[in-house]
Every structure is written in C-alpha cells, then in structure tokens.
Design a protein around this motif. Structure first.
Motif, mmCIF file in Angstrom:
data_model
loop_
_atom_site.group_PDB
_atom_site.id
_atom_site.type_symbol
_atom_site.label_atom_id
_atom_site.label_comp_id
_atom_site.label_asym_id
_atom_site.label_seq_id
_atom_site.Cartn_x
_atom_site.Cartn_y
_atom_site.Cartn_z
ATOM 1 N N ILE A 1 0.818 -1.213 0.000
ATOM 2 C CA ILE A 1 0.000 0.000 0.000
ATOM 3 C C ILE A 1 0.850 1.260 0.000
ATOM 4 O O ILE A 1 1.351 1.696 1.044
ATOM 5 C CB ILE A 1 -0.974 -0.012 1.201
ATOM 6 C CG1 ILE A 1 -1.825 -1.284 1.156
ATOM 7 C CG2 ILE A 1 -1.866 1.233 1.177
ATOM 8 C CD1 ILE A 1 -2.708 -1.488 2.361
ATOM 9 N N ARG A 2 1.017 1.837 -1.166
ATOM 10 C CA ARG A 2 1.734 3.103 -1.313
ATOM 11 C C ARG A 2 0.779 4.229 -1.707
ATOM 12 O O ARG A 2 1.102 5.400 -1.526
ATOM 13 C CB ARG A 2 2.826 2.973 -2.384
ATOM 14 C CG ARG A 2 3.788 1.815 -2.138
ATOM 15 C CD ARG A 2 4.628 2.010 -0.912
ATOM 16 N NE ARG A 2 5.446 0.850 -0.622
ATOM 17 C CZ ARG A 2 6.631 0.607 -1.172
ATOM 18 N NH1 ARG A 2 7.116 1.444 -2.088
ATOM 19 N NH2 ARG A 2 7.313 -0.465 -0.839
ATOM 20 N N GLU A 3 -0.383 3.858 -2.263
ATOM 21 C CA GLU A 3 -1.403 4.821 -2.653
ATOM 22 C C GLU A 3 -2.768 4.137 -2.610
ATOM 23 O O GLU A 3 -2.863 2.928 -2.358
ATOM 24 C CB GLU A 3 -1.121 5.386 -4.051
ATOM 25 C CG GLU A 3 -1.051 4.314 -5.129
ATOM 26 C CD GLU A 3 -0.690 4.909 -6.482
ATOM 27 O OE1 GLU A 3 -0.592 6.138 -6.570
ATOM 28 O OE2 GLU A 3 -0.535 4.129 -7.439
ATOM 29 N N TYR A 4 -3.823 4.904 -2.850
ATOM 30 C CA TYR A 4 -5.185 4.395 -2.685
ATOM 31 C C TYR A 4 -5.444 3.142 -3.537
ATOM 32 O O TYR A 4 -6.043 2.176 -3.054
ATOM 33 C CB TYR A 4 -6.200 5.481 -3.048
ATOM 34 C CG TYR A 4 -7.634 5.031 -2.891
ATOM 35 C CD1 TYR A 4 -8.272 5.101 -1.659
ATOM 36 C CD2 TYR A 4 -8.346 4.519 -3.983
ATOM 37 C CE1 TYR A 4 -9.587 4.687 -1.503
ATOM 38 C CE2 TYR A 4 -9.661 4.095 -3.841
ATOM 39 C CZ TYR A 4 -10.271 4.179 -2.596
ATOM 40 O OH TYR A 4 -11.566 3.753 -2.452
ATOM 41 N N ALA A 5 -4.989 3.125 -4.773
ATOM 42 C CA ALA A 5 -5.256 1.990 -5.660
ATOM 43 C C ALA A 5 -4.661 0.702 -5.129
ATOM 44 O O ALA A 5 -5.164 -0.404 -5.424
ATOM 45 C CB ALA A 5 -4.714 2.285 -7.066
#
Length: 455
Positions: free
Chosen positions: A185-189
């Motif tokens: 998890i680095r961004e929402y997607a």
C-alpha cells in the motif's frame, strides 16, 4: 468491540488500531479522507474499569477519565457507528493460549449487545493458524482482522498474503487483511490490490495511514502540509494532549524531522507552540476564545440550575476542609457522627452530586431533619462531605476538632483505646486487630452513590 450500533465489515477500508496514533483527531481525519471504520488505539481493560464516564459539554464529547484526571478515551458524535473500541490482550501474548482466547471472546459475545471482533497475528504454520481462526469463529464474533506476520516478525519482513488468503477461504465471517503498508500500500489503488492478494473482505491500514491519512482518498493524496494542518485543527478542537499531537505529527514528517520546521516541532512544549510552528497561532487563539466563552456560558447555566434546584431549607456556608488544620485521622465527619450518637439522633446521611462541566463535587448532609452544605465545590467526594460536616458543626456550635480548639476528646478516646490494647497485649491476649479500628466513632455513611448533576 464497537462503541455504538453494529458495523458491517465487508468491503471496508479501515484505520488500524495504533498505540499513540489512533486517538480522536486521527480517527476523525481518517473518516474525513474516506475511511469507513476507525479503530482506537489499544486500551487495557483494567484502565477502562478505573475510569469514570464524563459528558464534556465544552468539547461536546464523551470522555472516559482515569483517577488521575487523564482522559483515557474520548469520542464524539461524528464517529458514532464508525468507531471500534480496541480492548487489549497485551499484543500477541494470547496466541499461545487458545483456551483463554476462546473464553474471553465467548464471554464478550454473550455479555455485550455490540458485535465483537478479534485481531491476531499468524502462527508459525498455516495449518495451526487456520485451526485457531476456526476455533475463534465458533465463539460468535462478527469479524476477524489478521496481521499477516508472525509475532516475532517486524514491519520490514514480507507480509504473508498466502496465509491470510487461506484463512479467508476457510471461514465464513469477514476477514480483514492487515500488514500491507510496507509491501503493497503506497497509494489508494494499492488497497484493492492488497485486498485481492489476500482474498479478504476488507483492508485495515496502519503505518501508511499514520504517515499520511489521506491514503484513504480515492482522488489521491493531499499535500502533507494540508494534512498536518487538518490534523492540528482536530487536535485543537478536541483538546488533544500536546505530547500526543506532537508524536503523530512527527510520524507524518518522517525524513523532514531534521528540517527547521521539524526541529521547532520537536522543541514545542504546548499545543499553542505546535500551532505556531505551522503558522496556525491565530486559529489556536480563536478556538481557545470560543472554548472560554462556552465554558463561561455553561458555568452560568449550571449556577442557574443549581439555584433552581436548591432546597431553600439547606443551611449554607462557604467553607472547605483542610486536613492540615486537624489532628491526624480525626475529621469533622467523625465529630459529627459522635455528636449524633451522644444526642441520640440518627447518623448523618450524605448526598453527593458531581457537576459534569468541571467534575467537582458538592455534598449535602442531613442531621436531625436539617440539611447543611458548603457553597464551595470540591475536587473529591470525600472533601465535599467533610465540608458539609463542618457547616453542620459550626451551625450547631459543636467543636469540629481543629487543632486550634485545644484538647480533643476523640484523640483522648483513641489514646485510651491504644493504651487498653497495649495492656491487653502485655497480658497475652490475642487481639485480631488494633482497638482503634474498633472504636465507635468510625465514619459510617460515606459510601453513598455519587449522583450525576442533572443537565
């Protein structure tokens, strides 16, 4: 265990329970950015048992306050039906005692009217982990969160998506996947990517949300400066302790801690100083002024309510009890009780109320069908009762036992009791307890329930 109405744990993006992070400002900020459910930081059950529940009318919150006046848990209407109360089992310690896990969860499920969830780490083998989760499922819990690491593994170790997937395929209750901040998890997607990799019903996010809670935004991250200012607004609005506010901001700054701003934050020693670091001094002054005006208004209303509910027959004086003015272990309540017995009156009856606004106490004592109280409110039930006893004694013209009054018959009575105990001991008598603990003037009516002031 949820604080309010039942929650659905499928298809949710959840703020994980994090020590020192999951306090009210962070929970509200995560909800603003798109989180569906927020967990509070892990709290130990014994701490909550020691707390008193207080309606904070200034902040419009419900506070659970420890005996030392520290707020252990604070919640508000904004997070109703979205917050989960995380009651601790001391980390992963219970994993080695499945019988105790089953006993605790079964007791909770049967004993409360709210859905109960459980959060675990994985065991050394997939088989053992799945077996444990199936046993947990039978207790009747609503969902289980699984941190996909073994108890000895740290965040830098890869998360075991395969184990979470095996659990999700083996049980029918919702499985919440946790532990993906480092690898996935680095961004929402990426939240959806982690959900698919684990076949979980929902995803719980910890460190990625701690670093930037706008990870929950479908439209992408907000600039960190804006996020930190949003967090500070909630911290000020809900009177968060400055040490906790500073800690959370430091987690957001991370590599920027060595900048000028980071060093100023580290040096800040109050909420006001933190606000000044982020050029929000005016905001702090504005909110503080609003709180002071609201507090003054509530104090006026409380006083009006006090006057309206006041029994006109109550005799009042402005007095406080100062134990330094009395001999050790001798109090006005003891003198009043002794006087009532001498005059053959029923023993004094104390009725104590607590004012919600400032949590101060006031006590009314009834003696011989007359009521007495101090007009001054005290910080404890015991002090308020002693003050009421003083008002009664002074009205009656009866000595209250102060050192300045000279010889004290209760002290003499206690000394005689001690001497009799020594004589009995010298003659070989086996006494169960010292005679002064059997004296007739032991205070006996201070165990009345504390009543909340009507609002």
């Amino acid at each position: 265990m949820t604080v309010n109405t039942p929650l659905c744990f499928r298809g949710k993006k959840i703020l994980a329970p994090m020590v020192r992070v999951g306090t009210l400002p962070m929970r509200l900020l995560a909800l603003d950015y798109g989180a569906d459910i927020v967990y509070c930081e892990e709290l130990i059950d014994i701490k909550m048992l020691q707390c008193k529940r207080v309606i904070n009318e200034v902040l419009e919150t419900v506070d659970f306050v420890a005996p030392n006046e520290r707020v252990v848990f604070r919640t508000c209407e904004r997070e109703r039906e979205r917050v989960v109360f995380q009651m601790g089992g001391m980390g992963a310690a219970l994993l080695s005692d499945p019988d105790k896990i089953e006993s605790i969860l079964t007791t909770l499920v049967k004993g409360v009217c709210k859905p109960v969830t459980c959060k675990i780490r994985i065991l050394p083998s997939v088989e053992d982990t799945v077996s444990l989760v199936k046993r947990i499922e039978k207790t009747g819990i609503a969902a289980i969160a699984v941190h996909g690491r073994k108890k000895e593994e740290r965040p830098q170790h890869p998360v075991h998506c395969d184990v979470i997937k095996a659990i999700a395929e083996a049980v029918s209750i919702p499985v919440i996947a946790n532990g993906g901040s480092h690898d996935f998890i680095r961004e929402y997607a990426d939240i959806e990517t982690f959900e698919k990799a684990t076949a979980a019903s929902s995803v719980m996010i910890a460190r990625a949300a701690m670093w930037n809670p706008s990870i929950f935004r479908k439209d992408g991250f907000y600039p960190l400066k804006d996020v930190m200012q949003d967090y500070i607004k909630y911290a000020v609005r809900y009177d968060n302790h400055y040490t906790n506010t500073k800690y959370c901001l430091c987690q957001m700054l991370r590599e920027q801690l060595e900048t000028t701003q980071g060093k100023k934050l580290h040096a800040a020693q109050s909420t006001q100083e933190i606000c000044e670091v982020f050029e929000m001094g005016d905001f702090y002054e504005e909110i503080t002024a609003i709180f002071e005006a609201k507090k003054t208004s509530l104090e006026t209303k409380t006083q009006d309510d006090d006057d309206q509910m006041e029994d006109p027959g109550v005799i009042k004086m402005a007095v406080r009890f100062d134990k330094r003015e009395y001999p050790p272990q001798i109090t006005p309540k003891m003198h009043l009780l002794e006087w009532c017995r001498k005059e053959k009156h029923p023993q004094p009856v104390y009725e104590t109320i607590q004012r919600p606004l400032d949590r101060l106490f006031c006590s009314v004592v009834t003696v011989a069908e007359r009521k007495y109280r101090s007009t001054l409110w005290d910080k404890s039930k015991k002090l308020a009762e002693q003050a009421a006893a003083i008002v009664c004694l002074r009205t009656l013209g009866v000595p209250e036992g102060k050192l300045c009054e000279g010889e004290n018959h209760l002290i003499n009575k206690r000394k005689r009791g001690d001497q009799e105990h020594l004589i009995s001991r010298d003659h070989g008598e086996d006494l169960a307890e010292p005679s002064h603990k059997k004296a007739n003037f032991i205070e006996g009516t201070s165990d009345m329930n504390v009543l909340k002031m009507p609002r």
